[in-house]
Write an enzyme that holds these catalytic residues in place. Structure first.
Site, PDB file in Angstrom:
ATOM      1  N   ASP A   1       0.822  -1.205   0.000  1.00 13.75           N
ATOM      2  CA  ASP A   1       0.000   0.000   0.000  1.00 13.75           C
ATOM      3  C   ASP A   1       0.858   1.257   0.000  1.00 13.75           C
ATOM      4  O   ASP A   1       2.039   1.229   0.373  1.00 13.75           O
ATOM      5  CB  ASP A   1      -0.911   0.020   1.231  1.00 13.75           C
ATOM      6  CG  ASP A   1      -2.029  -1.006   1.133  1.00 13.75           C
ATOM      7  OD1 ASP A   1      -2.249  -1.538   0.040  1.00 13.75           O
ATOM      8  OD2 ASP A   1      -2.677  -1.272   2.168  1.00 13.75           O
TER       9      ASP A   1
ATOM     10  N   LYS B   1      -3.906   2.557  -2.540  1.00 16.63           N
ATOM     11  CA  LYS B   1      -4.779   2.412  -1.374  1.00 16.63           C
ATOM     12  C   LYS B   1      -4.570   3.541  -0.379  1.00 16.63           C
ATOM     13  O   LYS B   1      -4.307   3.336   0.798  1.00 16.63           O
ATOM     14  CB  LYS B   1      -4.580   1.059  -0.689  1.00 16.63           C
ATOM     15  CG  LYS B   1      -4.728  -0.143  -1.590  1.00 16.63           C
ATOM     16  CD  LYS B   1      -6.113  -0.252  -2.184  1.00 16.63           C
ATOM     17  CE  LYS B   1      -7.144  -0.685  -1.174  1.00 16.63           C
ATOM     18  NZ  LYS B   1      -8.486  -0.834  -1.765  1.00 16.63           N
TER      19      LYS B   1
ATOM     20  N   MET C   1      -8.580   8.226   9.548  1.00 15.72           N
ATOM     21  CA  MET C   1      -9.104   8.731   8.271  1.00 15.72           C
ATOM     22  C   MET C   1     -10.176   9.795   8.476  1.00 15.72           C
ATOM     23  O   MET C   1     -11.175   9.848   7.751  1.00 15.72           O
ATOM     24  CB  MET C   1      -9.662   7.569   7.430  1.00 15.72           C
ATOM     25  CG  MET C   1      -8.623   6.517   7.097  1.00 15.72           C
ATOM     26  SD  MET C   1      -9.300   5.042   6.285  1.00 15.72           S
ATOM     27  CE  MET C   1     -10.029   4.186   7.688  1.00 15.72           C
TER      28      MET C   1
END
Length: 509
Positions: free
Chosen positions: A37, A59, A168
């Site tokens: 990633d 990603k 996030m």
């Protein structure tokens, strides 16, 4: 035919190589295919073999990435080819890692797999910031949530939990704050945002639900972990002391061959350095094995075997085994080695050297040789081209009969990688290390190739970068090609070179 491929879904941890699990490190060194990633630290990629196929699938939120279905197909396809595949995910695979979809695809294709945990930023970021997620008086529980779709969460329930850890969520910070306040969270509730946890560029922003949005307005926060709760106020008391390692914040470029750089990288990282690797040597078999094979067939005629590099040891014993022989074939032959690394490599073959010169350089071998050289028959497996001739000349002058045989050759890579060239151009490198004259010459050749062979541009490019040499001969080559050398190891070993760099940067702080 049975498929022997296997997929390892490995947690890369929070960033720095130091926080990768031992199992993860082992699997990376054995990987034939690496699928990773975007948030995976580039230092981890240095662990894989040069022959490993590396596939970056992105990603990362808001940026281009490979569709999940295509990643699933890649895992299955390479596993069915019999490959050892490492799927490297930032943090822990089971925390917002979409690992379920990948495992379902592997199970459907009857592919073997193993999940390897990683240290998640959920736990690590608060720890690095000095924020305990639980505390006897301030926090009996905590919840972990993804903040990239706040409209899907039950904010009434979340507002009642002592401590919230949000991944996030920085793009939606204002919305998250508004929802928590609307659901009864107090306005002066402490908030911390930990960016780039564990890395030299780690930053921590603190405030309250009332002012954290204004405090961070216009600042790029991602990747970050948000912590909301009374325990945030403990950070000032419990945060670890800043690193006292001298090389913290320094970026060191290592120019050794790819398969030889791991030990040096570890030594530098122990002192806090960020290490970039630019292999300036490619080690490979000699153009012909014939002369080495002839020497091995006539081993009993030699009195001494001289080995001056770890490469010489590895290739000599590899060829010995290929010809159906082992260390017993050296009975009656004494072995001299130059350097601690060469001695350690020989010792891994269950052999002890009979002589190691005190100064770790080839010149010292003749001066301190333990026997009269007159009449000695010496076998010297060495690099095919480009090695120093002075050792053979001095041994011969003393009356020894030296048989030189090419055991390996070292070449110059075709070009500098884009990552390293960008780091050089953007002045992101603090020091460049050279462990041999050949690495100096090859580095010079590769850089001049990029610069169109301009000495003026070369001087400008290397301005304010420390040039560090492992010993006198390497320093001489630096002087010839760069007109300077800033650091020279007192002990001509990787440990000595590390110490020299630590001393240099200690004195200029």
């Amino acid at each position: 035919m049975q498929n022997l491929g296997k997929v390892y879904l490995v947690g890369a941890g929070v960033g720095e190589l130091a926080y990768l699990t031992l199992r993860g490190k082992q699997l990376l060194t054995e990987a034939e295919v690496l699928i990773y990633d975007a948030l995976v630290d580039s230092d981890l990629l240095t662990l894989v073999s040069p022959n490993c196929l590396k596939l970056d699938v992105g990603k990362r939120g808001g940026q281009p990435s490979t569709p999940q279905a295509q990643i699933n197909q890649l895992l299955v396809a390479y596993c069915l080819q019999g490959k050892q595949v490492v799927r490297l995910k930032s943090g822990d695979p089971f925390i917002f890692g979409r690992v379920r979809e990948e495992i379902e695809a592997l199970v459907a294709a009857e592919c073997a797999f193993e999940v390897v945990p990683g240290i998640s930023s959920v736990l690590a970021a608060p720890t690095f910031a000095g924020i305990p997620l639980t505390d006897k008086y301030l926090s009996n529980c905590f919840a972990v949530l993804s903040g990239h779709q706040p409209e899907l969460l039950d904010w009434n329930a979340l507002a009642k939990i002592d401590t919230l850890v949000i991944l996030m969520g920085t793009r939606y910070l204002a919305e998250i704050v508004t929802k928590l306040l609307a659901c009864g969270r107090i306005a002066d509730e402490p908030v911390a945002i930990i960016c780039n946890c564990s890395r030299p560029e780690q930053k921590i922003f603190q405030g309250t639900l009332t002012d954290i949005v204004d405090r961070t307005r216009g600042i790029s926060l991602s990747p970050a972990v948000i912590v909301i709760g009374k325990v945030v106020d403990l950070a000032s008391q419990l945060q670890s002391s800043p690193s006292s390692a001298v090389l913290t914040g320094k970026t060191i470029l290592v120019t050794r061959a790819a398969e030889q750089s791991s030990q040096f990288r570890d030594l530098l990282q122990q002192h806090g350095a960020k290490v970039l690797e630019m292999p300036a040597l490619e080690i490979m078999p000699p153009s012909s094995w014939q002369t080495l094979d002839n020497a091995i067939a006539n081993l009993p005629q030699f009195n001494w075997l001289i080995l001056t590099s770890a490469n010489g040891v590895e290739y000599f014993f590899e060829r010995l085994a290929t010809l159906g022989k082992d260390a017993r074939s050296l009975a009656g032959i004494k072995i001299a080695v130059v350097g601690k690394k060469t001695a350690a490599t020989l010792q891994r073959k269950k052999l002890q050297p009979d002589f190691i010169p005190p100064d770790f350089v080839a010149d010292s071998l003749v001066a301190h040789f333990p026997e009269v050289l007159e009449g000695q028959k010496i076998l010297f497996p060495r690099v095919e081209t480009g090695g120093r001739e002075i050792l053979v000349k001095e041994l011969t002058t003393q009356g020894a009969e030296v048989t030189e045989v090419p055991a390996y050759q070292s070449g110059c890579p075709q070009k500098i990688t884009a990552e390293i060239w960008q780091a050089l151009q953007q002045k992101q490198i603090d020091a460049i290390t050279f462990a041999s004259s050949k690495t100096v010459r090859n580095f010079h050749q590769l850089v001049q190739q990029e610069l169109g062979h301009s000495d003026i541009l070369l001087t400008t490019l290397l301005e304010n970068i420390c040039l560090a040499s492992i010993g006198p001969q390497t320093s001489q080559t630096c002087q010839e090609l760069f007109n300077r050398v800033d650091v020279e190891a007192q002990e001509y070993t990787l440990e000595g070179l590390t110490t020299a760099l630590v001393n240099y940067f200690s004195n200029i702080k």
